[in-house]
Structure formats: structure tokens, C-alpha cells
Design a protein around this motif. Structure first.
Motif, PDB file in Angstrom:
ATOM      1  N   GLU A  25      12.067 -15.843  80.090  1.00 37.72           N
ATOM      2  CA  GLU A  25      13.041 -16.799  79.435  1.00 37.72           C
ATOM      3  C   GLU A  25      12.225 -17.987  78.940  1.00 37.72           C
ATOM      4  N   ALA A  26      10.958 -18.108  79.292  1.00 37.38           N
ATOM      5  CA  ALA A  26       9.945 -18.902  78.877  1.00 37.38           C
ATOM      6  C   ALA A  26       9.070 -18.512  77.679  1.00 37.38           C
ATOM      7  N   SER A  27       9.105 -17.267  77.283  1.00 36.98           N
ATOM      8  CA  SER A  27       8.306 -16.700  76.350  1.00 36.98           C
ATOM      9  C   SER A  27       8.995 -16.980  74.947  1.00 36.98           C
ATOM     10  N   SER A  28       8.222 -16.767  73.959  1.00 36.68           N
ATOM     11  CA  SER A  28       8.491 -17.030  72.700  1.00 36.68           C
ATOM     12  C   SER A  28       9.474 -16.235  72.293  1.00 36.68           C
ATOM     13  N   GLU A  29      10.123 -16.538  71.051  1.00 40.74           N
ATOM     14  CA  GLU A  29      11.320 -15.867  70.472  1.00 40.74           C
ATOM     15  C   GLU A  29      10.955 -14.424  69.909  1.00 40.74           C
ATOM     16  N   ASP A  30       9.822 -14.261  69.489  1.00 36.11           N
ATOM     17  CA  ASP A  30       9.385 -12.970  68.991  1.00 36.11           C
ATOM     18  C   ASP A  30       8.752 -12.036  69.983  1.00 36.11           C
ATOM     19  N   SER A  31       8.762 -12.388  71.461  1.00 33.74           N
ATOM     20  CA  SER A  31       8.140 -11.778  72.350  1.00 33.74           C
ATOM     21  C   SER A  31       9.046 -10.688  72.757  1.00 33.74           C
ATOM     22  N   MET A  32       8.312  -9.454  73.221  1.00 30.11           N
ATOM     23  CA  MET A  32       9.141  -8.513  74.140  1.00 30.11           C
ATOM     24  C   MET A  32       9.667  -8.824  75.292  1.00 30.11           C
ATOM     25  N   LEU A  33       8.865  -9.757  75.836  1.00 28.08           N
ATOM     26  CA  LEU A  33       9.409 -10.428  77.266  1.00 28.08           C
ATOM     27  C   LEU A  33      10.563 -11.143  77.009  1.00 28.08           C
ATOM     28  N   ARG A  34      10.773 -12.066  76.089  1.00 29.42           N
ATOM     29  CA  ARG A  34      11.980 -12.508  75.636  1.00 29.42           C
ATOM     30  C   ARG A  34      13.244 -11.517  75.564  1.00 29.42           C
ATOM     31  N   ALA A  35      13.154 -10.253  75.199  1.00 31.67           N
ATOM     32  CA  ALA A  35      14.205  -9.546  74.990  1.00 31.67           C
ATOM     33  C   ALA A  35      14.829  -9.070  76.105  1.00 31.67           C
ATOM     34  N   VAL A  36      13.998  -9.234  77.494  1.00 33.57           N
ATOM     35  CA  VAL A  36      14.625  -8.984  78.688  1.00 33.57           C
ATOM     36  C   VAL A  36      15.905 -10.003  79.056  1.00 33.57           C
ATOM     37  N   ASN A  37      16.851  -9.556  79.092  1.00 31.63           N
ATOM     38  CA  ASN A  37      18.089 -10.315  79.383  1.00 31.63           C
ATOM     39  C   ASN A  37      18.357 -10.645  80.825  1.00 31.63           C
ATOM     40  N   ARG A  38      18.470 -11.700  81.143  1.00 30.97           N
ATOM     41  CA  ARG A  38      19.032 -11.901  82.678  1.00 30.97           C
ATOM     42  C   ARG A  38      20.130 -11.158  83.119  1.00 30.97           C
ATOM     43  N   TYR A  39      21.260 -11.294  82.266  1.00 34.26           N
ATOM     44  CA  TYR A  39      22.699 -10.950  82.164  1.00 34.26           C
ATOM     45  C   TYR A  39      23.061  -9.705  81.831  1.00 34.26           C
ATOM     46  N   GLY A  40      22.470  -9.201  80.522  1.00 30.79           N
ATOM     47  CA  GLY A  40      22.697  -7.934  80.086  1.00 30.79           C
ATOM     48  C   GLY A  40      21.579  -6.970  80.365  1.00 30.79           C
ATOM     49  N   ASP A  41      21.902  -5.727  79.955  1.00 32.87           N
ATOM     50  CA  ASP A  41      20.841  -4.730  80.099  1.00 32.87           C
ATOM     51  C   ASP A  41      20.048  -4.583  79.032  1.00 32.87           C
ATOM     52  N   THR A  42      18.887  -4.173  79.266  1.00 28.22           N
ATOM     53  CA  THR A  42      17.774  -3.959  78.245  1.00 28.22           C
ATOM     54  C   THR A  42      16.977  -2.926  78.240  1.00 28.22           C
ATOM     55  N   MET A  43      16.843  -2.132  77.623  1.00 30.15           N
ATOM     56  CA  MET A  43      16.048  -0.813  77.437  1.00 30.15           C
ATOM     57  C   MET A  43      14.956  -0.707  76.397  1.00 30.15           C
ATOM     58  N   PHE A  44      13.820  -0.444  76.900  1.00 24.62           N
ATOM     59  CA  PHE A  44      12.292  -0.328  75.841  1.00 24.62           C
ATOM     60  C   PHE A  44      12.353   1.092  75.780  1.00 24.62           C
ATOM     61  N   ASN A  45      11.966   1.533  74.346  1.00 20.28           N
ATOM     62  CA  ASN A  45      11.474   2.950  74.346  1.00 20.28           C
ATOM     63  C   ASN A  45       9.810   2.890  74.488  1.00 20.28           C
ATOM     64  N   GLU A  46       9.161   3.968  74.073  1.00 22.56           N
ATOM     65  CA  GLU A  46       7.616   4.056  74.355  1.00 22.56           C
ATOM     66  C   GLU A  46       6.938   3.165  73.356  1.00 22.56           C
ATOM     67  N   ILE A  47       7.623   2.982  72.215  1.00 19.33           N
ATOM     68  CA  ILE A  47       6.952   2.339  71.079  1.00 19.33           C
ATOM     69  C   ILE A  47       7.171   0.696  71.469  1.00 19.33           C
ATOM     70  N   GLN A  48       8.324   0.262  71.911  1.00 20.39           N
ATOM     71  CA  GLN A  48       8.424  -1.163  72.339  1.00 20.39           C
ATOM     72  C   GLN A  48       7.476  -1.224  73.744  1.00 20.39           C
TER      73      GLN A  48
END
Length: 100
Positions: A25-48
Motif C-alpha cells: 500500500e505504501a509502494s508507488s502507483e506503477d509498482s507491482m507491489l501496489r497491484a496487490v489488493n487487500r480486499y480483491g484477489d490479485t494474480m501475477f503471471n510469470e512475466i509479471q
């Protein structure tokens, strides 16, 4: 971690202080870390996941706790398996509405 047909291969949990989620939540907007959502599901493929691992490894040593180290290992395993890393979000309930 999930394999190519999205069958779960392994599971890990956040620490009690939710340090990983706070880091996301403290990561920059363009970070992959920021894509992890506390309330919603998040999935990363091997490129991500390659970018996700690079971001985790670039963290200062004091931020690389056991949860981060487990996630690096899980992401690397998912990459090697041509699989996915799936983050299951918590159900978000409005504090004013009664539980159903």
C-alpha cells in the motif's frame, strides 16, 4: 502458487502485523507491489512475477522480512513452473453494516 491450470500448489500467509500489505500500500502507483489488493484477489503471471521479484529484491534489507523472503521463493517457483502467484484478498465489510 498455482500451476498452469490454476490448481493450487502451495500456500503461505501474511504475518500478523500485515507488514507485506502495508509495504504494498505504501509502494508507488506503477509498482507491482501496489497491484496487490487487500480486499480483491490479485494474480501475477510469470512475466509479471519477474518484475515482482526484482522489486522485492530491491527493497532495503530491513524490509526483507520472512514474508518477503517466502514470497520471493514462491514467485521464483511459480516462474520455474510456468505458473502463477495468486493473492487472495479479504472480504471487505462495511463497518456500519451487520455481518450476514
Amino acid at each position: 502458487m498455482e500451476d498452469q491450470i490454476h490448481a493450487r500448489m502451495a500456500k503461505t500467509h501474511e504475518d500478523r502485523k500485515e507488514t507485506f500489505l502495508a509495504l504494498c500500500e505504501a509502494s508507488s502507483e506503477d509498482s507491482m507491489l501496489r497491484a496487490v489488493n487487500r480486499y480483491g484477489d490479485t494474480m501475477f503471471n510469470e512475466i509479471q512475477l519477474a518484475r515482482f521479484v526484482a522489486e522485492l529484491r530491491a527493497l532495503p534489507p530491513e524490509k526483507q522480512n520472512s514474508t518477503v523472503r517466502k514470497l520471493v521463493a514462491a514467485a521464483e517457483f511459480a516462474i520455474a513452473s510456468h505458473g502463477y502467484l495468486f493473492f487472495e484478498g479479504m472480504e471487505h465489510r462495511n463497518a456500519t453494516s451487520p455481518p450476514s
